[in-house]
Scaffold this active site. Structure first.
Site, PDB file in Angstrom:
ATOM      1  N   HIS A  19      56.221  36.724  52.867  1.00 53.37           N
ATOM      2  CA  HIS A  19      57.323  36.740  53.844  1.00 53.37           C
ATOM      3  C   HIS A  19      58.661  36.438  53.157  1.00 53.37           C
ATOM      4  O   HIS A  19      59.640  37.179  53.316  1.00 53.37           O
ATOM      5  CB  HIS A  19      57.048  35.706  54.941  1.00 53.37           C
ATOM      6  CG  HIS A  19      58.132  35.607  55.968  1.00 53.37           C
ATOM      7  ND1 HIS A  19      58.093  36.293  57.156  1.00 53.37           N
ATOM      8  CD2 HIS A  19      59.296  34.910  55.981  1.00 53.37           C
ATOM      9  CE1 HIS A  19      59.183  36.021  57.856  1.00 53.37           C
ATOM     10  NE2 HIS A  19      59.931  35.178  57.161  1.00 53.37           N
ATOM     11  N   GLU A  20      58.691  35.352  52.406  1.00 57.48           N
ATOM     12  CA  GLU A  20      59.945  34.942  51.771  1.00 57.48           C
ATOM     13  C   GLU A  20      60.372  35.920  50.676  1.00 57.48           C
ATOM     14  O   GLU A  20      61.560  36.099  50.427  1.00 57.48           O
ATOM     15  CB  GLU A  20      59.814  33.530  51.192  1.00 57.48           C
ATOM     16  CG  GLU A  20      59.573  32.444  52.233  1.00 57.48           C
ATOM     17  CD  GLU A  20      60.653  32.406  53.301  1.00 57.48           C
ATOM     18  OE1 GLU A  20      61.813  32.772  53.001  1.00 57.48           O
ATOM     19  OE2 GLU A  20      60.347  32.008  54.441  1.00 57.48           O
ATOM     20  N   HIS A  23      62.705  38.549  52.102  1.00 61.60           N
ATOM     21  CA  HIS A  23      64.102  38.103  52.158  1.00 61.60           C
ATOM     22  C   HIS A  23      64.725  38.090  50.764  1.00 61.60           C
ATOM     23  O   HIS A  23      65.864  38.533  50.560  1.00 61.60           O
ATOM     24  CB  HIS A  23      64.182  36.695  52.758  1.00 61.60           C
ATOM     25  CG  HIS A  23      63.738  36.606  54.193  1.00 61.60           C
ATOM     26  ND1 HIS A  23      64.208  37.445  55.174  1.00 61.60           N
ATOM     27  CD2 HIS A  23      62.869  35.765  54.810  1.00 61.60           C
ATOM     28  CE1 HIS A  23      63.657  37.129  56.332  1.00 61.60           C
ATOM     29  NE2 HIS A  23      62.828  36.118  56.133  1.00 61.60           N
TER      30      HIS A  23
END
Length: 422
Positions: A19-20, A23
């Site tokens: 997920h990170e 970003h």
């Protein structure tokens, strides 16, 4: 218990890192300075600096974050603070040590009176015991040592989040949930190959269990059920429903074999008790499709199926009323991990995909402090033609964060009561 903890940390860690990284990747592409990539929250346990980014592992392994310059962060540096700075050959600041532990002869002790590390790039203060102030220019890639020893790069204005275009910021905010959906697709595709195929929802006969009504009949794996009791059957779920609703009753099956020939078979389902009710079973499993195309498509179809189920649940909050019992937090995830571990690799891969989809959807909810809330602010900015002021955005984010903290406490307490106190 150790296996459960390790499995929980492995699955949750993979989901958070992926997920990170979404970003992180899109922020880098947009030219945004990513100062820190953290796994976990709380006190720092380990850090390693590579390029412009410091990678950290923190004490509480229940999440993570990407620290983008100018994005919901506050500087540790304050006027009146005593720091130690390292100068380059041109007497420009290349490191500011807030922690103050660097005792090297190359460092200069300064009591900071003012600074600008975004536009004019300077630091002013009194050096040592001098009474007069001195101003030093700060390099654009100077380092800042925080109080906990984390080394970060200073962030000039043009490298900050708000300096990127609206589209780049929206992509950066959306990239985390997007990566969760991609991870789920890959996990379910891998699952299909590991288990040798995928269960078909067609009304096909799969594996037949010995010493059951199906085994005592002429049914064979791959045969298709056309109708039961004169009622057409078009899917596996419909077939199971009819069988379960008729325990101990003779059912007339209209069948089609693999050659296309039809035949009839009368079968009496065995009676089993489930949740206090009698249901019927004949001893067959769903047909497994083992083609490469079926395995590859399963990653997409199962991910879409879970997304639709989650949206149905969210819709029920408005139509049937909201209940904390319908939600689960880290405690519920850990409690469920025991059953997942017992299922082996197949259970872990399936659990990874399921949780990844859930995290992606939850993060897209239009709640301030979540990715969906940030995207909503981006959309409002696009409509208004200008961003919401940083003060207002800060208040909105704070309200969202407080809501999430309260919700998480309620969900966690409810999970503890459900799994450990009852």
């Amino acid at each position: 218990m150790i296996e459960n903890i390790l499995a929980f940390l492995l699955v949750f860690g993979i989901i958070v890192v992926v997920h990170e990284f979404g970003h992180f990747y899109f922020a880098k592409r947009a030219g945004i300075l990513v100062r820190e990539f953290a796994i976990g929250f709380g006190p720092k346990l380990f850090h390693h600096r590579k390029g412009e980014t410091t990678y950290t592992i923190r004490m509480l392994p229940v999440g993570g974050y990407v620290r983008m310059a100018g994005y919901e962060e506050e500087a540790d540096l304050r006027p009146g603070m005593a720091v130690k700075v390292t100068l380059d050959k041109a007497d420009k600041v290349e490191k500011i040590d807030i922690q103050g532990t660097n005792e090297s002869v190359d460092t200069v002790p300064i009591e900071v009176s003012s600074f600008d590390l975004e536009e004019e790039m300077y630091l002013t203060g009194r050096v040592g015991t001098d009474t007069e102030e001195k101003t030093f220019q700060v390099n654009r890639d100077a380092l800042l040592v925080e109080k906990d020893g984390t080394i970060l790069q200073v962030a000039p204005k043009d490298r900050q989040f708000q300096s990127a275009s609206l589209l780049q910021r929206m992509l950066t905010n959306f990239a985390g949930p997007l990566n969760n959906f991609i991870l789920a697709i890959l996990a379910f595709t891998l699952l299909a190959f590991v288990q040798g195929g995928v269960s078909s929802n067609d009304s096909l006969i799969g594996e037949i269990t010995e010493d059951t009504p199906a085994a005592e009949s002429n049914l064979e794996t791959g045969d298709r059920v056309l109708s039961i009791g004169g009622e057409d059957v078009e899917s596996w779920n419909e077939m199971v429903m009819v069988i379960q609703e008729n325990p101990g009753e003779e059912l007339a099956f209209q069948m089609e074999d693999k050659s296309g020939n039809t035949y009839k078979e009368s079968i009496v389902p065995m009676t089993f008790e489930q949740d206090g009710e009698d249901i019927g079973r004949i001893g067959i499993a769903a047909y497994m499709e083992d083609s490469v195309s079926a395995k590859l498509s399963y990653g997409f179809t199962n991910t879409v199926f879970i997304i639709s189920q989650i949206f149905s649940l969210l819709a029920s909050f408005f139509t049937g009323g909201f209940s904390v019992d319908q939600l689960g937090g880290p405690v519920a995830i850990y409690a469920t991990t025991e059953a997942v571990v017992q299922a082996g690799a197949i259970g872990l891969i399936s659990w990874l995909g399921f949780l990844s989809v859930n995290l992606g959807i939850m993060n897209l909810l239009p709640i301030p402090a979540l990715d969906g809330g940030k995207l909503l602010l981006n959309i409002i900015e696009g409509i208004r033609g200008k961003p919401i002021s940083q003060d207002k955005e800060g208040y909105i984010t704070l309200i969202g964060a407080l809501f999430l903290v309260i919700l998480m406490l309620l969900v966690t307490w409810n999970d503890i009561q459900t799994f450990f106190l009852n």
